[in-house]
Structure formats: structure tokens, C-alpha cells
Design a protein around this motif. Structure first.
Motif, PDB file in Angstrom:
ATOM      1  N   PRO A  94      -8.930 -14.898  -7.226  1.00  0.00           N
ATOM      2  CA  PRO A  94      -8.644 -15.684  -6.010  1.00  0.00           C
ATOM      3  C   PRO A  94      -8.104 -17.065  -6.391  1.00  0.00           C
ATOM      4  CG  PRO A  94     -11.008 -15.615  -6.442  1.00  0.00           C
ATOM      5  CD  PRO A  94     -10.367 -14.720  -7.454  1.00  0.00           C
ATOM      6  N   PRO A  95      -7.221 -17.635  -5.573  1.00  0.00           N
ATOM      7  CA  PRO A  95      -6.730 -18.986  -5.884  1.00  0.00           C
ATOM      8  C   PRO A  95      -7.882 -19.996  -5.978  1.00  0.00           C
ATOM      9  CG  PRO A  95      -5.520 -18.020  -4.026  1.00  0.00           C
ATOM     10  CD  PRO A  95      -6.652 -17.094  -4.334  1.00  0.00           C
ATOM     11  N   ASP A  96      -7.732 -20.972  -6.869  1.00  0.00           N
ATOM     12  CA  ASP A  96      -8.768 -22.012  -7.043  1.00  0.00           C
ATOM     13  C   ASP A  96      -9.048 -22.769  -5.747  1.00  0.00           C
ATOM     14  OD1 ASP A  96      -8.865 -21.369  -9.649  1.00  0.00           O
ATOM     15  OD2 ASP A  96      -7.824 -23.158 -10.394  1.00  0.00           O
ATOM     16  N   THR A  97      -8.053 -22.812  -4.863  1.00  0.00           N
ATOM     17  CA  THR A  97      -8.189 -23.585  -3.624  1.00  0.00           C
ATOM     18  C   THR A  97      -9.086 -22.894  -2.596  1.00  0.00           C
ATOM     19  OG1 THR A  97      -6.154 -22.488  -3.001  1.00  0.00           O
ATOM     20  CG2 THR A  97      -5.970 -24.794  -3.736  1.00  0.00           C
TER      21      THR A  97
ATOM     22  N   LYS B 116     -10.713 -34.661   5.612  1.00  0.00           N
ATOM     23  CA  LYS B 116     -10.496 -34.078   4.280  1.00  0.00           C
ATOM     24  C   LYS B 116     -11.102 -32.669   4.232  1.00  0.00           C
ATOM     25  CE  LYS B 116     -11.544 -34.893  -0.548  1.00  0.00           C
ATOM     26  NZ  LYS B 116     -12.232 -35.704  -1.520  1.00  0.00           N
ATOM     27  N   ARG B 117     -12.329 -32.550   4.746  1.00  0.00           N
ATOM     28  CA  ARG B 117     -12.986 -31.231   4.731  1.00  0.00           C
ATOM     29  C   ARG B 117     -12.216 -30.223   5.566  1.00  0.00           C
ATOM     30  NH1 ARG B 117     -19.316 -33.148   4.926  1.00  0.00           N
ATOM     31  NH2 ARG B 117     -19.299 -33.879   2.773  1.00  0.00           N
ATOM     32  N   GLN B 118     -11.742 -30.691   6.714  1.00  0.00           N
ATOM     33  CA  GLN B 118     -11.005 -29.762   7.588  1.00  0.00           C
ATOM     34  C   GLN B 118      -9.730 -29.273   6.893  1.00  0.00           C
ATOM     35  OE1 GLN B 118     -10.667 -32.240  11.056  1.00  0.00           O
ATOM     36  NE2 GLN B 118     -12.498 -31.369  12.005  1.00  0.00           N
ATOM     37  N   LEU B 119      -9.069 -30.198   6.181  1.00  0.00           N
ATOM     38  CA  LEU B 119      -7.823 -29.806   5.502  1.00  0.00           C
ATOM     39  C   LEU B 119      -8.102 -28.864   4.333  1.00  0.00           C
ATOM     40  CD1 LEU B 119      -5.969 -33.251   5.582  1.00  0.00           C
ATOM     41  CD2 LEU B 119      -5.364 -31.181   6.856  1.00  0.00           C
ATOM     42  N   ILE B 120      -9.192 -29.144   3.601  1.00  0.00           N
ATOM     43  CA  ILE B 120      -9.552 -28.253   2.475  1.00  0.00           C
ATOM     44  C   ILE B 120      -9.890 -26.862   3.011  1.00  0.00           C
ATOM     45  CG2 ILE B 120     -11.280 -27.809   0.684  1.00  0.00           C
ATOM     46  CD1 ILE B 120     -11.434 -30.790   0.164  1.00  0.00           C
TER      47      ILE B 120
ATOM     48  N   LEU C  81      -8.519 -21.096   3.700  1.00  0.00           N
ATOM     49  CA  LEU C  81      -8.375 -19.869   4.495  1.00  0.00           C
ATOM     50  C   LEU C  81      -6.951 -19.327   4.422  1.00  0.00           C
ATOM     51  CD1 LEU C  81     -10.596 -20.716   7.591  1.00  0.00           C
ATOM     52  CD2 LEU C  81     -11.185 -19.432   5.544  1.00  0.00           C
ATOM     53  N   ALA C  82      -5.974 -20.237   4.447  1.00  0.00           N
ATOM     54  CA  ALA C  82      -4.579 -19.793   4.364  1.00  0.00           C
ATOM     55  C   ALA C  82      -4.319 -19.157   2.992  1.00  0.00           C
ATOM     56  CB  ALA C  82      -3.644 -20.983   4.588  1.00  0.00           C
ATOM     57  N   ASP C  83      -4.801 -19.801   1.934  1.00  0.00           N
ATOM     58  CA  ASP C  83      -4.548 -19.275   0.576  1.00  0.00           C
ATOM     59  C   ASP C  83      -5.293 -17.959   0.353  1.00  0.00           C
ATOM     60  OD1 ASP C  83      -2.992 -21.449   0.254  1.00  0.00           O
ATOM     61  OD2 ASP C  83      -4.240 -22.475  -1.233  1.00  0.00           O
ATOM     62  N   CYS C  84      -6.490 -17.854   0.934  1.00  0.00           N
ATOM     63  CA  CYS C  84      -7.259 -16.626   0.778  1.00  0.00           C
ATOM     64  C   CYS C  84      -6.543 -15.482   1.506  1.00  0.00           C
ATOM     65  CB  CYS C  84      -8.670 -16.820   1.332  1.00  0.00           C
ATOM     66  SG  CYS C  84      -9.718 -15.404   1.002  1.00  0.00           S
ATOM     67  N   ALA C  85      -6.030 -15.789   2.694  1.00  0.00           N
ATOM     68  CA  ALA C  85      -5.326 -14.761   3.471  1.00  0.00           C
ATOM     69  C   ALA C  85      -4.106 -14.273   2.699  1.00  0.00           C
ATOM     70  CB  ALA C  85      -4.919 -15.321   4.827  1.00  0.00           C
ATOM     71  N   SER C  86      -3.346 -15.207   2.079  1.00  0.00           N
ATOM     72  CA  SER C  86      -2.150 -14.711   1.384  1.00  0.00           C
ATOM     73  C   SER C  86      -2.541 -13.992   0.093  1.00  0.00           C
ATOM     74  CB  SER C  86      -1.104 -15.811   1.176  1.00  0.00           C
ATOM     75  OG  SER C  86      -1.599 -16.782   0.336  1.00  0.00           O
ATOM     76  N   TRP C  87      -3.635 -14.396  -0.538  1.00  0.00           N
ATOM     77  CA  TRP C  87      -4.122 -13.657  -1.726  1.00  0.00           C
ATOM     78  C   TRP C  87      -4.475 -12.208  -1.354  1.00  0.00           C
ATOM     79  CZ3 TRP C  87      -9.747 -12.871  -2.774  1.00  0.00           C
ATOM     80  CH2 TRP C  87      -9.979 -12.235  -4.002  1.00  0.00           C
ATOM     81  N   LEU C  88      -5.127 -12.051  -0.220  1.00  0.00           N
ATOM     82  CA  LEU C  88      -5.575 -10.714   0.190  1.00  0.00           C
ATOM     83  C   LEU C  88      -4.502  -9.932   0.945  1.00  0.00           C
ATOM     84  CD1 LEU C  88      -9.131 -11.752   1.450  1.00  0.00           C
ATOM     85  CD2 LEU C  88      -8.670 -10.298  -0.535  1.00  0.00           C
TER      86      LEU C  88
END
Ligand code: FAD
Length: 478
Positions: A386-389, A451-455, A460-467
């Protein structure tokens, strides 16, 4: 129903939160699994049933807010990845304000049913007493904080590093009908409704200043023997015993689990309580309530006596008192590679709390990853990290190398159990945090929230594209 597959099975040892999730992920990738669980032939000091994925203490999976809470983010990522643990938790949810809490029996029974009825999973009730034999070639050890001694010694012999053992404390559970509701009232902090709550999900016990001081004195006095007995115990800060917190300072509890903020006494609305003890519903029937943050290592007699000093709990009957527990975990940052394989034994992975993550959700999430990695390898594919982000990537990264061994505290002791938190995520790109239009003063607190909201959004976006799945659509947090 039998499903035909050409792959030889992957063995998973331990049918807890991590092992059940790992087995599910492997089987859903089309690879057969043999799951070895010892309960049924040998118990542990904390588990009470033979069900898979039993919750040994609290019934809470913590915050379900994926917009600005790291635990909520990992929930959402696991749901996207088809997590069995999250699906069963969602199905057996009980009201708990902004948290995801479950009916523990319904939850574990659902996991057990799903695993046992999967055509590619075979469950064997047996204790594995040593490292998996070489002929298994692919295995996952997910035996948790209470790994049976035979296997623990074998791991120690293989790794050459000592598996750490330390003690945490668990919170008491009270029968609802023994709580005096002429003194207590129902309310969630700030009336927060959350995903499955009503805004009145907790029972609150108010204390005035004199009652609070007497209670703190009793905790400290009641503990005198215990402190000597367990001196030097390296407690994990997220799970400090209540009496250890009391010992740290008179105000500590009032700013921790007994904080009165966001609560108004329904019996006496004009008088602000000096401190409040909260109890959270523990089962679907609503007959049991869990003393929030009251994990303890006090002796049983002292617990009953001291906790009945709490207004409203003077006649409390306890379904379970608090206690000590063991935690066994390996020094993952040096022992495991990025896909959770033991460097000295290719094909052997670790998952769950034994890797040094902490908590039900985190353990299940590492089981989810270990399962996906093992299945990929069995199919001749490279494990997809999974991406580090993402929350999954951040936790994996911490366990398998993100943790830094300091010079002052070298070796295994500096690696401590870790919950998912925003401190594990990589920083945002510079310039990502922009003062909203029309806002004159951008305070530090507002910046942290943004900051938390952006992280969270990035995760979620990076996880969705990973999956390769759509990102969940979330309501904006308040
Ligand atoms: C007493 C206690 C209280 C806790 N309270 C909380 C809490 O309130 N909230 C929270 O989030 N986390 C809590 N934790 C931490 C959290 O438990 C768990 O971390 C989680 O259950 C770990 O998941 P796991 O799958 O790694 O281990 P487990 O869920 O413990 O599963 C491991 C499984 O392996 C089996 N096993 C062990 N050895 C062998 C063997 N040799 N052969 C075959 N099977 C074996 C066990 O029977 C067990 O079923 C607590 C832990 C303990 C010990």
C-alpha cells in the motif's frame, strides 16, 4: 460446496483478529488456507470462548470518523479492501457516539461462521508448538499477544532476539441494572451522535471536588502493594492503568478519562460536575456497561471497594473486574521485510499484534496485508504494497522499518507497540494547508484539524487507486 484451485494451501497460525482476516483475504484471492487455532484444545488467560476473532476486553473499534481521525481512516481503507473484520463489525454495531462499538458475541460468531463456511478455508483446532515445518513453505504466524509458550520459545530461538513481554491492564464491566440512574444520566460527550449512536450512548457518573479527591486518594492508597509488585513495568501510554494515572498527578484523571467537558448533569443542569466517570454500552442487549478508561491492575477486592465510591455505582455489580495481561511481540523493524516476511525464513510471515502494532483494528489490518501479500506470492505475483500515504501503508511502514532505533535506547526495547495515528503518516506537500477565504485568524488548532482532514483525504484517495476501487464518499466532519 468445494472450490477447485491449483494452489497449495497457505497455513495461518492463530484465528484471532489478524489470523481470521488474513485467512479471509487469502481465500478470497483464490488460494486455499489451513487455519490452525488452539482454542478448543488450549485456552489463553484472556479469551473466554472458542470463537474466532474474540474481543478480549473493550468492545470498541474506536473512532469511525474517516474525515479527521486516523483510526476512522484505517476503518475506511479496510472496508475498501473487503475486510471481513470490518464487515462483521458493521453488522453487529451497538450505539457508542462517534465510535464503532460492537456486540462482542454477535461479532465473533459472525466471523467464525464466515471463516468456517468459506469453501477454501479449513479450520483445525490445534496448538502449533514450534515454527511451521519447512514443508508448509508459506505460513503466517498471527498468534497475538498471548502466543502459547512453545511457539514463543521457538520464535525466540529462530530470531535470536528476545520477544518482549510486558503487562497492560483491562477495564471492569458493570451490570446496567446495578447502576443508580437517580444519580447518573445518559449522554454522549457533546451529544455526539456518530454513525450508530443516539447522542445518549454513555452513562455518566458525576463527582464534586471532594468526591473526586477522596476517589484519587483511594486509588493511590489501594494500589500501594501493586506498585511495588509491578515496579519497572513499561506500560503503553494509551492503556495506562487508572491508578498509575492517579499516581502521576492529582489532576491527571480530570484531564483524562474523567474529564467533565461536554456533559451536563440531567438531574442538576446548573451545577457543572468536577469530574465524570463514563460507562459505555458493552453488548447489544444493553445489559452490560464498560468503565471507559478504567483499565486497572488493582486487586479484585480493592477494585470493587474503590469503584463503589463513584456516585451512582455505590451498589455496582461487576460482570468482570479489571486485570493484568501479557503482551508478546517481536522486534519487527529489524526482523521483517516490507511484506512482513521474516528475513531469516523466506515464506514465513508475521501478522497482528505480535508484529508490534496495538489494538483490534490495527492487528486485523496487518492480518489483511499479510494475507494479500502471501496470496500474491503463492500466485507468483509480487506483493503489492500500500502507498505510504495510506493508513495501512503508514502502519506497515512503521512496523517494518519506519521506527527509528535511538542511540540512547538501542535494540528491541525502543520499539514499542503502536496504534495508528497521524504521526505515522508522511507530511503533506508544502503549501497544502491554505487559510480558508474569509478567515481572519487561522489558529494552530484549526490548522491541525485541516492538516488531519487533508491527510485523511489523501489516504483514502491513494488507497482507492491502489486497490482499484472508488474512494468512499464521506460527509464533511463538523
Ligand atoms: C487482555 C487483553 C486486553 C486487550 N484489550 C484491548 C482493547 O480493549 N482494545 C484493543 O483494541 N485491543 C486490546 N488488546 C490488544 C488486542 O488484543 C488485540 O490486540 C488483538 O486481539 C490482537 O489480535 P491478534 O490477532 O494479533 O491476536 P489474538 O486476537 O489474540 O489472536 C491470536 C490467536 O492465536 C491463538 N494462538 C496463540 N498461540 C497459538 C498457537 N501456538 N497455536 C495455535 N493458536 C495459537 C490464540 O488462541 C488466539 O486466538 C488487548 C489484549 C489483551 C491481551
Amino acid at each position: 460446496m468445494t472450490q477447485i484451485t491449483s494452489h497449495s494451501p497457505i497455513h495461518v497460525i492463530g484465528g484471532g483478529l489478524a489470523g481470521s482476516e488474513a485467512a479471509w483475504q487469502i481465500a478470497n484471492a483464490g488460494v486455499p488456507v489451513i487455519l490452525h487455532e488452539m482454542r478448543g484444545v488450549r485456552g489463553t488467560e484472556a479469551h473466554k470462548t472458542d470463537d474466532l476473532a474474540e474481543l478480549v476486553c473493550s468492545n470498541s473499534f474506536r473512532s469511525d470518523d474517516a474525515t479527521s481521525n486516523a483510526v476512522g481512516v484505517i476503518h475506511a481503507e479496510m472496508r475498501m479492501a473487503g475486510s471481513l473484520i470490518m464487515a462483521c463489525a458493521d453488522r453487529h454495531q451497538v450505539p457508542a457516539g462517534g465510535a464503532l462499538a460492537v456486540d462482542r458475541d454477535g461479532f465473533s460468531a459472525a466471523v467464525t461462521r464466515a471463516v468456517q463456511s468459506h469453501p477454501l478455508i479449513t479450520v483445525l483446532r490445534e496448538e502449533i508448538q514450534g515454527l511451521p515445518p519447512r514443508e508448509w513453505d508459506q505460513a503466517i504466524i498471527a498468534t497475538g499477544p498471548l502466543t502459547a509458550p512453545g511457539l514463543a520459545s521457538a520464535i525466540q530461538a529462530e530470531t535470536g532476539a528476545d520477544a518482549l513481554a510486558f503487562f497492560d491492564a483491562i477495564a471492569p464491566i458493570v451490570y446496567r441494572d446495578s447502576i443508580n440512574m437517580d444519580i447518573c444520566w445518559y449522554q454522549s460527550r457533546y451529544d455526539k451522535v456518530g454513525p450508530g449512536g443516539t447522542g445518549k450512548d454513555y452513562i455518566n457518573c458525576p463527582m464534586d471536588e471532594a468526591q473526586y479527591n477522596a476517589f484519587v486518594d483511594a486509588l493511590i492508597a489501594g494500589d500501594a502493594v501493586g506498585f511495588k509488585e509491578w515496579e519497572g513495568t513499561p506500560y503503553f501510554d494509551g492503556c495506562l492503568p487508572i491508578e498509575v494515572m492517579a499516581e502521576r498527578g492529582r489532576e491527571t484523571l480530570r484531564h483524562g478519562p474523567m474529564k467533565p467537558m461536554g456533559l451536563t448533569n440531567a438531574h442538576n443542569p446548573t451545577v457543572k460536575a468536577y469530574a465524570v466517570v463514563q460507562l459505555r454500552q458493552d453488548n447489544a442487549l444493553g445489559t452490560l456497561y464498560n468503565m471507559v478508561g478504567f483499565q486497572t491492575k488493582l486487586k479484585y477486592g480493592a477494585q470493587a471497594e474503590i469503584f463503589r465510591l463513584i456516585p451512582g455505582l455505590e451498589n455496582a455489580e461487576f460482570a468482570r473486574l479489571g486485570g493484568l495481561h501479557r503482551n508478546t511481540y517481536i522486534n519487527s523493524p529489524t526482523l521483517l521485510d516490507r511484506s512482513l516476511v521474516l528475513k531469516s525464513r523466506p515464506g514465513l510471515r508475521f501478522a497482528g499484534q505480535i508484529t508490534g502494532c496495538e489494538g483490534y483494528v490495527e492487528s486485523a489490518s496487518i492480518g489483511l496485508l499479510a494475507g494479500r501479500f502471501a496470496a500474491a506470492e503463492r500466485k507468483g505475483e509480487a506483493p503489492s504494497l500500500p502507498p505510504d500515504t495510506t493508513a495501512l501503508g503508514s502502519l506497515l511502514n512503521h512496523i517494518t522499518g519506519g521506527h527509528i532505533v535511538s542511540d540512547e535506547e538501542p535494540g528491541k526495547r525502543s520499539f514499542q507497540p503502536m496504534n495508528i495515528n497521524f504521526g505515522l503518516f508522511p507530511e503533506l506537500e508544502p503549501g497544502s494547508i491554505v487559510k480558508p477565504e474569509g478567515v481572519k485568524r487561522f489558529r494552530g488548532k484549526d490548522k491541525t484539524i485541516m492538516k488531519r482532514q487533508l491527510i485523511a483525504k489523501r489516504a483514502l484517495a491513494d488507497c482507492a487507486s491502489w486497490l482499484g476501487v472508488p474512494a468512499p464518499v464521506l460527509a464533511e466532519s463538523a
